[in-house]
Design an enzyme around this catalytic site. Structure first.
Site, short mmCIF file in Angstrom:
data_model
loop_
_atom_site.label_atom_id
_atom_site.label_comp_id
_atom_site.label_asym_id
_atom_site.label_seq_id
_atom_site.Cartn_x
_atom_site.Cartn_y
_atom_site.Cartn_z
N ASN A 125 0.83 -1.21 0.00
CA ASN A 125 0.00 0.00 0.00
C ASN A 125 0.87 1.25 0.00
OD1 ASN A 125 0.53 -0.95 2.67
ND2 ASN A 125 -1.14 0.25 3.52
N GLU A 174 0.34 5.18 0.68
CA GLU A 174 -0.60 6.19 1.18
C GLU A 174 -0.19 7.59 0.76
OE1 GLU A 174 -1.15 5.39 5.39
OE2 GLU A 174 -2.31 3.57 4.91
N CYS A 222 -4.22 0.80 -2.39
CA CYS A 222 -4.04 -0.47 -1.66
C CYS A 222 -2.93 -1.31 -2.31
CB CYS A 222 -5.31 -1.29 -1.69
SG CYS A 222 -6.68 -0.58 -0.78
N GLU A 250 -3.02 -4.46 -3.18
CA GLU A 250 -3.47 -5.35 -4.26
C GLU A 250 -3.48 -4.63 -5.59
OE1 GLU A 250 -4.78 -4.77 -1.35
OE2 GLU A 250 -6.08 -6.37 -0.64
N CYS A 296 -10.40 -4.87 0.08
CA CYS A 296 -11.52 -3.93 -0.01
C CYS A 296 -12.28 -4.16 -1.33
CB CYS A 296 -11.03 -2.48 0.09
SG CYS A 296 -10.31 -1.85 -1.43
N CYS A 330 -10.46 -3.21 -4.63
CA CYS A 330 -9.44 -4.19 -5.04
C CYS A 330 -10.08 -5.45 -5.59
CB CYS A 330 -8.52 -4.53 -3.87
SG CYS A 330 -7.41 -3.17 -3.47
N1 THU Z 1 -5.29 -1.65 2.51
C1 THU Z 1 -4.70 -2.42 1.55
O1 THU Z 1 -3.62 -2.11 1.04
N2 THU Z 1 -5.32 -3.56 1.20
C2 THU Z 1 -6.45 -4.05 1.78
O2 THU Z 1 -6.91 -5.11 1.40
C3 THU Z 1 -7.11 -3.30 2.86
C4 THU Z 1 -6.56 -1.95 3.13
C5 THU Z 1 -4.58 -0.44 2.91
C6 THU Z 1 -5.20 0.85 2.52
C7 THU Z 1 -4.62 1.78 3.57
O3 THU Z 1 -3.33 2.17 3.15
C8 THU Z 1 -4.48 0.91 4.79
O4 THU Z 1 -4.49 -0.43 4.33
C9 THU Z 1 -5.55 1.11 5.83
O5 THU Z 1 -6.81 0.98 5.27
#
Ligand code: THU
Length: 160
Positions: A61, A63, A72, A74, A112, A115
C-alpha cells in the site's frame, strides 16, 4: 419471488500445509509489508502475484496525505504486474498485513471492494481464474477465483 444463493468455497491452510509456491508467495507478500508506505494508517499491507511466466511480483500500500490519493497493496501490485507484462496472465495473488502493533494479523486480511473489482477485471482480462490467498498467522484462506470474493461484481458485459 425467487432466491438466488451464491456460496463460496474457502480452504483454510495452516503454514505447514502450504506447498512450495504457496509458501513462496506468502513469504513474498509478508516481506512486501516492510516496504509499504503507510505513515497515516500504520497498517502495512503486502501483495505478491504469481504470473504465468513463473515470475513473482510484489507490491504494497502507498498512502498519501490527501488520503483518497493513496492505493491499496493489491491494486498497486496488479497494476504494476499488468503494466510490466500486459500479455502474461496472473495465476495467483497473495496478501498479508501487519497492523499498528507491527505484527502480522491473526485473521486473514480481507481485500476492499475496489481491489476485488480490480481482481475481477484481471481475471476477465486474461480469461483464467486467479487463485487468491489471504494470509493470517492463524491460517491462510484460499479461494479459487476472484469471482468468489465478488459474486455479483460489475463486469464489462453490462456495458454493451
Ligand atoms: N489496505 C490495503 O492495502 N489492502 C487491503 O486489502 C485493505 C486496506 C490499505 C489501505 C490503507 O493504506 C491501509 O491499508 C488502511 O486501510
Amino acid at each position: 419471488m425467487k432466491e438466488i444463493i451464491k456460496s463460496v468455497h474457502i480452504t483454510l491452510k495452516e503454514e505447514g500445509e502450504l506447498n512450495e509456491i504457496e509458501h513462496k508467495l506468502v513469504a513474498a507478500a509478508k516481506e512486501a509489508t516492510f516496504r509499504s508506505y503507510a505513515p497515516y494508517s500504520r497498517f502495512h499491507v503486502g501483495a505478491a502475484v504469481l504470473l504465468a511466466n513463473g515470475e513473482i511480483i510484489t507490491g504494497n500500500n502507498q498512502e498519501n496525505c490527501a488520503y483518497p490519493s493513496g492505493l491499496c497493496a493489491e491494486r498497486t501490485t496488479l497494476f504494476y504486474a499488468n503494466a510490466r507484462y500486459p500479455d502474461v496472465p496472473v495465476k495467483m495473488l497473495c496478501i498479508a498485513a501487519r497492523d499498528t502493533s507491527g505484527e502480522f494479523t491473526k485473521g486473514p486480511i480481507s481485500p476492499c471492494g475496489g481491489c476485488r473489482q480490480v481482481m475481477l477485471e484481471t481475471e476477465h482480462r486474461f480469461g483464467i481464474p486467479m487463485q487468491v490467498m489471504l494470509y493470517g498467522t492463524n491460517g491462510t484462506y484460499f479461494v479459487n477465483s476472484a469471482r468468489d470474493l465478488m459474486p455479483v461484481g460489475f463486469d464489462s458485459s453490462s456495458l454493451i
